[in-house]
Design an enzyme around this catalytic site. Structure first.
Site: not given
Length: 262
Positions: A56, A58, A118, A167, A187, A217-218
């Site tokens: 990603e 970001k 995103k 998500e 997520n 994710e995350s």
């Protein structure tokens, strides 16, 4: 009060999209999407990858502030591709994440990887924007949408030959899944409080349809955790902060993949 931050983001997003439509009409945007080349399949790229890392791009987070203030979308996405990423995620929200559609427009001619737009997508207009900058997939966030909205937006994406990553964070959001969802992302970060718990992926894994490609994710900073998640059935892993907080995100990804293979 759990969804305060998300509610703030969505409220601003509605205003932002309204302003954008005043500047560029939907009809104008539709014309920009005509005769574009066929996109790349993010789902196929993840399924075929030995590690499935979605790297990603970001710059900023609403909860943690600046992550990589000077990040250049002409430099980091190609470095991610060279390091072995399976796909790219590029944040295009400006008020909260300091990204923009320009970041995808800049990166697209420089990479061959599938690109995920995103953002907090609430309108078909944003899906046409994604197509116009030649993204390959969009993110839909169940916590920000109703099941009916998810169905409409996912169908619009498929009409434009864009893939859909849906998500979810809670079991109660499973009813947002529909036949036009290509990948399901769990997520690990609560979008209301921004608390992160990688255990969320393990909790929801068995509740997801067996035939859907699963993405975690995350909060993924450990190669050992990725190996455990693969064993639990996940084939995609969205990682941003772990790489973006370093001076050289591409090198950080390369080192991470090397550690995975040990």
């Amino acid at each position: 009060m759990e969804k305060d931050i998300l509610q703030d983001i969505i409220a601003q997003k509605r205003e932002e999209v309204a302003r954008q439509q005043e500047a560029v009409s939907l009809d104008q945007l539709i014309r920009l999407t005509e005769n574009l080349p066929e996109g790349r399949s993010m789902k196929q790229a993840l399924a075929a990858s030995p590690h499935g890392i979605i790297a990603e791009f970001k710059r900023h987070s609403p909860s943690k502030g600046w992550i990589h203030q000077e990040a250049d979308s002409a430099v980091i996405p190609p470095a991610y591709e060279k390091a072995g990423a399976a796909a790219l995620s590029i944040l295009t929200d400006t008020p909260f994440f300091k990204g923009s559609l320009k970041d995808i427009r800049t990166a697209r001619p420089l990479v061959q990887l599938p690109i995920l737009r995103k953002d907090f997508i609430i309108s078909p207009y944003q899906i046409y924007q994604a197509k116009a900058v030649q993204a390959d997939a969009i993110l839909l966030i169940a916590a920000a949408l109703t099941p009916a909205e998810c169905r409409t937006l996912a169908h619009t994406a498929h009409e434009l030959h864009l893939e859909v990553l849906m998500e979810i964070h809670h079991e109660r959001e499973l009813d947002c899944l529909n036949e036009d969802v290509d990948m399901v992302g769990v997520n690990n970060r609560n979008l209301g409080t921004f608390h992160t718990d990688p255990g969320n992926s393990f909790r929801l894994a068995s509740l997801l349809p067996h035939d859907v490609l699963k993405v975690s994710e995350s909060g993924l900073s450990s190669p050992a955790l990725l190996r455990e998640l693969r064993d639990a059935g996940f084939r995609g892993f969205l990682i941003g902060e772990t790489f973006m907080r370093t001076y050289n995100p591409g090198r950080a990804l390369s080192d991470f993949i090397q550690s995975l293979e040990l």
